[in-house]
Design an enzyme around this catalytic site. Structure first.
Site, PDB file in Angstrom:
ATOM      1  N   GLY A   3      26.983  72.389 -26.447  1.00  0.00           N
ATOM      2  CA  GLY A   3      28.141  71.921 -27.206  1.00  0.00           C
ATOM      3  C   GLY A   3      29.407  72.149 -26.411  1.00  0.00           C
ATOM      4  O   GLY A   3      29.365  72.268 -25.176  1.00  0.00           O
ATOM      5  N   SER A   4      30.517  72.239 -27.111  1.00  0.00           N
ATOM      6  CA  SER A   4      31.796  72.364 -26.422  1.00  0.00           C
ATOM      7  C   SER A   4      31.990  73.784 -25.879  1.00  0.00           C
ATOM      8  O   SER A   4      31.414  74.748 -26.400  1.00  0.00           O
ATOM      9  CB  SER A   4      32.922  72.033 -27.390  1.00  0.00           C
ATOM     10  OG  SER A   4      32.876  72.921 -28.483  1.00  0.00           O
ATOM     11  N   THR A   5      32.815  73.900 -24.861  1.00  0.00           N
ATOM     12  CA  THR A   5      33.109  75.211 -24.271  1.00  0.00           C
ATOM     13  C   THR A   5      33.769  76.118 -25.306  1.00  0.00           C
ATOM     14  O   THR A   5      33.452  77.307 -25.400  1.00  0.00           O
ATOM     15  CB  THR A   5      33.998  75.033 -23.022  1.00  0.00           C
ATOM     16  OG1 THR A   5      33.208  74.383 -22.012  1.00  0.00           O
ATOM     17  CG2 THR A   5      34.500  76.355 -22.479  1.00  0.00           C
ATOM     18  N   GLU A   6      34.645  75.537 -26.121  1.00  0.00           N
ATOM     19  CA  GLU A   6      35.347  76.323 -27.129  1.00  0.00           C
ATOM     20  C   GLU A   6      34.360  76.964 -28.115  1.00  0.00           C
ATOM     21  O   GLU A   6      34.410  78.171 -28.373  1.00  0.00           O
ATOM     22  CB  GLU A   6      36.290  75.366 -27.861  1.00  0.00           C
ATOM     23  CG  GLU A   6      37.265  76.017 -28.775  1.00  0.00           C
ATOM     24  CD  GLU A   6      37.927  74.954 -29.664  1.00  0.00           C
ATOM     25  OE1 GLU A   6      37.867  73.754 -29.324  1.00  0.00           O
ATOM     26  OE2 GLU A   6      38.472  75.352 -30.706  1.00  0.00           O
TER      27      GLU A   6
ATOM     28  N   GLU B 169      25.019  75.550 -22.656  1.00  0.00           N
ATOM     29  CA  GLU B 169      25.307  74.365 -21.824  1.00  0.00           C
ATOM     30  C   GLU B 169      26.527  73.718 -22.445  1.00  0.00           C
ATOM     31  O   GLU B 169      26.473  73.214 -23.560  1.00  0.00           O
ATOM     32  CB  GLU B 169      24.087  73.427 -21.818  1.00  0.00           C
ATOM     33  CG  GLU B 169      24.125  72.428 -20.682  1.00  0.00           C
ATOM     34  CD  GLU B 169      24.668  71.089 -21.104  1.00  0.00           C
ATOM     35  OE1 GLU B 169      25.910  70.898 -21.009  1.00  0.00           O
ATOM     36  OE2 GLU B 169      23.876  70.236 -21.529  1.00  0.00           O
TER      37      GLU B 169
ATOM     38  N   GLU C  57      38.336  67.827 -21.102  1.00  0.00           N
ATOM     39  CA  GLU C  57      37.194  66.961 -21.380  1.00  0.00           C
ATOM     40  C   GLU C  57      37.540  66.026 -22.539  1.00  0.00           C
ATOM     41  O   GLU C  57      37.885  66.479 -23.628  1.00  0.00           O
ATOM     42  CB  GLU C  57      35.979  67.817 -21.753  1.00  0.00           C
ATOM     43  CG  GLU C  57      34.745  66.979 -21.980  1.00  0.00           C
ATOM     44  CD  GLU C  57      33.502  67.817 -22.282  1.00  0.00           C
ATOM     45  OE1 GLU C  57      33.600  68.770 -23.063  1.00  0.00           O
ATOM     46  OE2 GLU C  57      32.438  67.483 -21.728  1.00  0.00           O
TER      47      GLU C  57
ATOM     48  N   GLY D 153      31.152  77.319 -27.639  1.00  0.00           N
ATOM     49  CA  GLY D 153      30.270  78.186 -26.859  1.00  0.00           C
ATOM     50  C   GLY D 153      30.825  79.603 -26.748  1.00  0.00           C
ATOM     51  O   GLY D 153      30.087  80.587 -26.833  1.00  0.00           O
TER      52      GLY D 153
ATOM     53  N   CYS E  67      27.972  65.140 -21.482  1.00  0.00           N
ATOM     54  CA  CYS E  67      28.514  66.389 -20.914  1.00  0.00           C
ATOM     55  C   CYS E  67      28.797  66.199 -19.423  1.00  0.00           C
ATOM     56  O   CYS E  67      29.768  66.722 -18.899  1.00  0.00           O
ATOM     57  CB  CYS E  67      27.543  67.549 -21.068  1.00  0.00           C
ATOM     58  SG  CYS E  67      26.592  67.538 -22.561  1.00  0.00           S
TER      59      CYS E  67
ATOM     60  N   LYS F 159      19.025  73.370 -35.289  1.00  0.00           N
ATOM     61  CA  LYS F 159      20.205  73.010 -36.078  1.00  0.00           C
ATOM     62  C   LYS F 159      20.853  71.813 -35.408  1.00  0.00           C
ATOM     63  O   LYS F 159      21.586  71.948 -34.432  1.00  0.00           O
ATOM     64  CB  LYS F 159      21.169  74.205 -36.107  1.00  0.00           C
ATOM     65  CG  LYS F 159      22.032  74.340 -37.356  1.00  0.00           C
ATOM     66  CD  LYS F 159      22.981  73.185 -37.601  1.00  0.00           C
ATOM     67  CE  LYS F 159      24.246  73.254 -36.767  1.00  0.00           C
ATOM     68  NZ  LYS F 159      25.066  72.035 -36.868  1.00  0.00           N
TER      69      LYS F 159
HETATM   70  P1  ADP Z   1      30.971  68.739 -29.921  1.00  0.00           P
HETATM   71  O1  ADP Z   1      32.367  68.893 -29.392  1.00  0.00           O
HETATM   72  O2  ADP Z   1      30.014  68.092 -29.012  1.00  0.00           O
HETATM   73  O3  ADP Z   1      30.911  68.296 -31.366  1.00  0.00           O
HETATM   74  P2  ADP Z   1      30.517  71.367 -30.855  1.00  0.00           P
HETATM   75  O4  ADP Z   1      30.527  72.526 -29.949  1.00  0.00           O
HETATM   76  O5  ADP Z   1      31.578  71.222 -31.876  1.00  0.00           O
HETATM   77  O6  ADP Z   1      30.397  70.163 -29.886  1.00  0.00           O
HETATM   78  O7  ADP Z   1      29.115  71.283 -31.624  1.00  0.00           O
HETATM   79  C1  ADP Z   1      27.875  71.487 -31.017  1.00  0.00           C
HETATM   80  C2  ADP Z   1      26.931  72.122 -32.015  1.00  0.00           C
HETATM   81  O8  ADP Z   1      27.428  73.419 -32.348  1.00  0.00           O
HETATM   82  C3  ADP Z   1      26.817  71.384 -33.359  1.00  0.00           C
HETATM   83  O9  ADP Z   1      25.476  71.465 -33.824  1.00  0.00           O
HETATM   84  C4  ADP Z   1      27.748  72.161 -34.254  1.00  0.00           C
HETATM   85  O10 ADP Z   1      27.414  72.059 -35.616  1.00  0.00           O
HETATM   86  C5  ADP Z   1      27.515  73.580 -33.752  1.00  0.00           C
HETATM   87  N1  ADP Z   1      28.591  74.521 -34.044  1.00  0.00           N
HETATM   88  C6  ADP Z   1      29.922  74.268 -34.229  1.00  0.00           C
HETATM   89  N2  ADP Z   1      30.599  75.400 -34.513  1.00  0.00           N
HETATM   90  C7  ADP Z   1      29.676  76.416 -34.507  1.00  0.00           C
HETATM   91  C8  ADP Z   1      29.757  77.834 -34.713  1.00  0.00           C
HETATM   92  N3  ADP Z   1      30.903  78.446 -34.991  1.00  0.00           N
HETATM   93  N4  ADP Z   1      28.614  78.544 -34.597  1.00  0.00           N
HETATM   94  C9  ADP Z   1      27.437  77.946 -34.298  1.00  0.00           C
HETATM   95  N5  ADP Z   1      27.309  76.626 -34.106  1.00  0.00           N
HETATM   96  C10 ADP Z   1      28.409  75.853 -34.193  1.00  0.00           C
END
Ligand code: ADP
Length: 485
Positions: free
Chosen positions: A232-235, A254, A387, A237, A288, A179
């Site tokens: 992706g982001s900690t939030e 990560e 960040e 995650g 990151c 994805k």
């Molecule tokens: P960034 O801040 O780098 O955009 P995100 O954490 O928002 O990082 O996104 C990283 C990945 O996680 C993207 O592919 C995004 O579509 C996906 N993503 C965002 N929200 C969710 C969620 N609730 N469940 C699963 N995947 C998500």
């Protein structure tokens, strides 16, 4: 690049398919703000379709019982195809993400190729052990694939981070659903197609673009998915971790970082200043592991701040396809607003703007920001704690070794760190004292498919890269007992 080279549908079972809903979403070129393509928006039904395709692949002969040697050959072939198409993939990455073509073509793409080759080498070396146990028994272990692996990746290194997960997951014999981030789906779709060309059977690698809260969340919740590898982001995650609990998925995260890059007075200062500059401005700071907190020993503090500000001022911002450009476009309007907001907060909280801080455009368009250096940053300020994910450095003075350790570790994150010193003992003591998954000594931002990468603390758990991390994440161990009499 011609329009027809851009793939825009879902890639499921080695076929292009529309989303069940018929919906599409726009992906933009952040350097021009123009829509590059309308891409099929994967939803819950589409994720379900991809999971069924992946499960069929795991249960079928073509993938589930493929010889490990053949898997290895396919991964190597895929690496060759990526290499042969590196110009096209590099251009796609630049158009979609805004990073310079130099970075996409000369750094990201070779690293993707190396990653597939490294894990091609692992595919036929995955083995169990025979274990001495009490009694008349033969005990041995089998290392088996986890099953169906969902790989959720961000927009900063779209193909590169996808390869960190897809290559080892396939090497270990899993079926994968990738994805990509909604901002940057294009290279992932092309990867799916190249995998089919390499000979991967239907369902081994599926690519479902879509939004995080819909497609991403559906993948995390789906009972037919056995593991999630997330960057992706900690939030987000934390949300993924909560959502994955219901089906007890194997999980690796990560996440974000606020990595310290520590310059001691005894360092080779030219090298340290160059390393600290690329440590934060490489990839527009959308990295990151960006060295976003530059800690500088007081004896050389003024000199280093002046040099960092001077280098930042000379960093050419502009068209990412131009060879002279060093800083491309921020990935999206949303991210641009976020970065500008942090710059405003930095000024309001009293940090000294030593360089940059302005939005830029090219011909009146594009999401560009100057390379920005804040000096005299207090560790408690927002720009020292959160960040930013943009080209913004926070420079913080320190007094001595212990003060450097305390400041370096004063963060919820622990992804990476850098140390600049000529004192070898100090370098190793510091490397041991820092709570981070990577420590770079007299260098920064080095990666290799063979070396594990991942976080301490709220930067996550599980490691990308390295063969041991791959075995930990993408295989499971079965213990077999055989009575001998
Ligand atoms: P960034 O801040 O780098 O955009 P995100 O954490 O928002 O990082 O996104 C990283 C990945 O996680 C993207 O592919 C995004 O579509 C996906 N993503 C965002 N929200 C969710 C969620 N609730 N469940 C699963 N995947 C998500």
């Amino acid at each position: 690049m011609s329009e027809d080279a851009i793939r825009t549908q879902l890639w499921i079972g080695n076929e292009w398919q529309d989303a069940t809903s018929g919906r599409t979403f726009a992906t933009r070129n952040p350097a021009t703000e123009e829509v590059l393509a309308q891409v099929a928006e994967g939803g819950e039904e589409d994720v379900d379709r991809a999971v069924r395709s992946a499960r069929d692949a795991m249960e079928g002969k073509a993938w589930g019982r493929m010889d490990a040697h053949r898997r290895s050959a396919l991964l190597w072939k895929l690496a060759d195809l990526i290499e042969a198409n590196a110009d096209e993939l590099g251009r796609l990455e630049t158009l979609d993400n805004g990073k310079t073509y130099f970075e996409a073509r000369k750094v990201d793409l070779p690293s993707v190729v190396q990653c597939f080759r490294y894990f091609a080498g692992l595919a036929d070396k995955i083995q169990g052990a025979t274990i001495p146990v009490s009694g008349p028994f033969l005990n041995y272990t089998l290392r088996e694939p986890v099953g169906v692996v969902g790989c959720i990746v961000p927009w900063n290194f779209p193909l590169n981070i996808a390869s960190w997960k897809v290559a080892p997951a396939l090497a270990c014999g899993n079926a994968v659903i990738l994805k990509p981030a909604e901002q940057t789906p294009l290279t992932a779709l092309r990867l799916g197609e190249l995998a089919a060309e390499a000979g991967f059977p239907p369902g081994a690698l599926n690519v479902v673009p879509g939004f995080g809260e819909t497609a991403g969340a559906a993948l995390v919740r789906h009972p037919g998915v056995d593991a999630i590898a997330f960057t992706g982001s900690t939030e987000v995650g934390k949300t993924v971790m909560r959502e994955a609990a219901d089906t007890t998925k194997k999980l690796s995260l990560e996440l974000g970082g606020k990595s310290p890059n520590i310059i001691f007075a005894d360092a080779d200062l030219d090298a340290a200043i160059r390393g600290a500059t690329t440590g934060i401005f490489y990839g527009k700071g959308e990295v990151c592991a960006a060295g976003s907190r530059i800690l500088v020993e007081r004896a050389v503090y003024d000199e280093v701040v002046d040099a960092l500000a001077g280098r930042a001022a000379k960093t050419t911002v502009g068209d990412p396809m131009e060879s002279g450009t060093r800083l491309g476009a921020i990935v999206s309007q949303e991210q641009l607003d976020r970065v500008l907001d942090y710059i405003r907060i930095g000024k309001e909280e009293g940090a000294r703007l030593a360089s940059g801080g302005e939005r830029k455009t090219v011909d009146g368009k594009g999401y560009f920001v100057d390379a920005t250096v804040f000096a005299d940053v207090d560790p408690e300020m927002t720009i020292a704690r959160e960040e930013i994910f943009g080209p913004v450095a926070a420079v913080i003075p320190f007094d001595d070794f212990d003060d450097a350790v305390a400041k370096a570790n004063r963060t919820i994150y622990g992804l990476a760190s850098g140390i600049w010193t000529r004192d070898i003992g100090k370098a190793h003591r510091m490397a041991a004292a820092i709570q981070a998954g990577t420590v770079w000594v007299n260098t920064y931002n080095r990666y290799d498919a063979a070396s594990p990468f991942g976080g301490y603390k709220q930067s996550g758990f599980g490691r990308d890269l390295g063969f041991q991390s791959a075995l930990d994440k993408y295989t499971q161990t079965k213990s077999v007992w055989v009575a001998l009499d």
